[in-house]
Enzyme design. Structure first.
Site, PDB file in Angstrom:
ATOM      1  CG  ASP A  11      76.905  10.910 -26.110  1.00 48.22           C
ATOM      2  OD1 ASP A  11      76.733  12.147 -26.188  1.00 48.22           O
ATOM      3  OD2 ASP A  11      77.799  10.381 -25.421  1.00 48.22           O
ATOM      4  CE  LYS A  51      79.980  10.915 -28.121  1.00 47.00           C
ATOM      5  NZ  LYS A  51      80.527   9.974 -27.124  1.00 47.00           N
ATOM      6  CG  HIS A  75      74.478  15.038 -22.773  1.00 45.80           C
ATOM      7  ND1 HIS A  75      74.029  15.315 -24.045  1.00 45.80           N
ATOM      8  CD2 HIS A  75      75.631  14.338 -22.937  1.00 45.80           C
ATOM      9  CE1 HIS A  75      74.864  14.803 -24.930  1.00 45.80           C
ATOM     10  NE2 HIS A  75      75.851  14.205 -24.286  1.00 45.80           N
ATOM     11  CG  HIS A  76      78.421  17.275 -23.234  1.00 42.02           C
ATOM     12  ND1 HIS A  76      79.285  16.505 -22.482  1.00 42.02           N
ATOM     13  CD2 HIS A  76      78.020  16.478 -24.262  1.00 42.02           C
ATOM     14  CE1 HIS A  76      79.398  15.295 -23.033  1.00 42.02           C
ATOM     15  NE2 HIS A  76      78.636  15.258 -24.112  1.00 42.02           N
ATOM     16  CG  ASP A  92      77.253  10.437 -20.067  1.00 39.97           C
ATOM     17  OD1 ASP A  92      77.504   9.247 -20.361  1.00 39.97           O
ATOM     18  OD2 ASP A  92      77.518  11.401 -20.816  1.00 39.97           O
TER      19      ASP A  92
HETATM   20 FE   LIG Z   1      77.708  13.571 -25.167  1.00 40.50          FE
HETATM   21 FE   LIG Z   2      77.420   8.611 -22.519  1.00 37.44          FE
END
Ligand SMILES: [Fe+2]
Ligand SMILES: [Fe+2]
Length: 384
Positions: free
Chosen positions: A207, A210, A285-286, A314
């Site tokens: 992540d 972000k 990862h999404h 996750d």
């Molecule tokens: Fe994420």
């Molecule tokens: Fe995470």
């Protein structure tokens, strides 16, 4: 220090004359005599010797067999052997040298020659021992440097991953746990140790993108509008770019920094498999197994395996941990929610490996709870 020499001959007369003749070397050498190869072999196993002088022809176990045994045994392989042969044993001489004898002497033994040859093989052994020790020291040093480098790399990666978490007020050890769970799942899937190690280092950066999302969206209290959600989803591409933007390379700076140690034209390796895997995880990862995820709506095996693994790790850790906007779910509830999206969100095979590694995952969770100062744990190697 005295050198220990073992002399083997079945002829007691020869042993006796050697004992008397070599007596004058007593201040440099400590001599042991054996009247057969079997007893000599026992001596070699019981004590350590710097050289062996052995007759070739002996009843029972011969000098050649003794030499062969010594070569096949780790403990005795480095001990130089001088073989005593008859003048006419041409074939045997060739065989002895092939088997690893360091020198040959004709019988009857010329004592001055024997002493000179022994001095020469002992010198050679000293040099070889010195070389071996230097090599061992060097190997240990390289291993130490390798470990230090790996530790430093892990430290940097985990702290960088945590930096992104600070942005959305999820502090603690989430990213480190995700790395450790992912490695456990990869091991369960039978992936190579090298892949597991890379995943451990790459997953904590999932992540990192972000960092590039505005606070007004990242920290918004309440649901995101469609436009805000679109921006939020960009953290995947931003993450990939942060990790692997090929237009931004520190290679020239590195070359300048370490110029003294680099040979001319010898730059650093430009590919970094850990960062490449981390970039793939950050980007994917999404994604969902059924193709309904983001950012590229990949489906099934189009989604890189490392991202499918991190997705499971996750989500598990997010659901089972406290978040600013909701309390932690129980393990039972977490597993039930996850089981409900196998085949839509999660790769069924990866999810199976996850459930099969649950005991290990629980251990990791306990060891790396949010309250634990994770860096000493990493340094001790407990988490890895
Ligand atoms: Fe994420
Ligand atoms: Fe995470």
């Amino acid at each position: 220090m005295k050198k220990h020499i073992l002399i083997v001959d079945d002829d007691e007369g020869i042993l006796d004359s050697l004992r008397r003749a070599l007596h004058r070397c007593g201040d440099q050498w400590s001599l042991t005599f054996a009247s057969g190869a079997e007893s000599a072999w026992q001596q070699l196993l019981d004590a350590s010797y710097d050289a062996v002088v052995a007759d070739v022809r002996m009843p029972g176990l011969g000098g050649m067999e003794l030499l062969e045994r010594m070569q096949q045994t780790e403990r005795t392989r480095g001990v130089p052997v001088v073989m005593l042969t008859g003048d006419d044993d041409r074939e045997l001489k060739g065989q002895a040298l092939e088997l690893g004898a360091m020198d040959l002497l004709n019988k009857p033994v010329d004592l001055r020659e024997l002493i000179a040859r022994l001095r020469s093989v002992l010198r050679l052994k000293d040099n070889l021992d010195g070389l071996r020790e230097a090599n061992d020291r060097l190997e240990k040093k390289v291993l130490r440097q390798d470990l230090d480098l790996a530790h430093s790399r892990m430290n940097v990666v985990c702290r960088l991953g945590m930096a992104a978490e600070y942005r959305d007020e999820v502090t603690g050890n989430h990213v480190v746990r995700v790395g450790c769970y992912s490695r456990a799942i990869a091991a369960q899937l039978g992936l190579s140790p090298a892949y597991q190690q890379m995943l451990l280092l790459a997953a904590p950066l999932h992540d990192i993108g972000k960092i590039g999302i505005p606070d007004s969206i990242l920290l918004k209290d309440g649901p995101l509008s469609d436009a805000e959600w679109t921006i939020m989803q960009r953290h995947c591409e931003i993450g990939e770019r942060i990790i692997c933007d090929r237009s931004k390379t520190v290679a020239p700076l590195f070359v300048e920094w370490r110029a003294d140690e680099l040979a001319a034209g010898d730059g650093p390796d430009s590919s970094d498999p850990v960062l490449e895997m981390a970039a793939s995880i950050a980007l994917n990862h999404h994604e969902w197994w059924d193709g309904s995820g983001y950012p590229r709506r990949l489906a099934g095996a189009q989604i890189p395996l490392e991202a499918r693994i991190v997705a499971v790790a996750d989500v598990f850790d997010a659901l089972i941990s406290n978040r600013p906007y909701r309390p932690a779910r129980s393990e039972e509830e977490t597993l039930l929610i996850m089981a409900g999206t196998v085949g839509t969100h999660f790769d069924p095979q990866v999810h199976r490996a996850f459930t099969q590694s649950l005991a290990q995952i629980r251990d990791i969770r306990a060891k790396l709870a949010d309250e634990v100062d994770v860096f000493p744990v990493i340094a001790e190697g407990v988490a890895v």
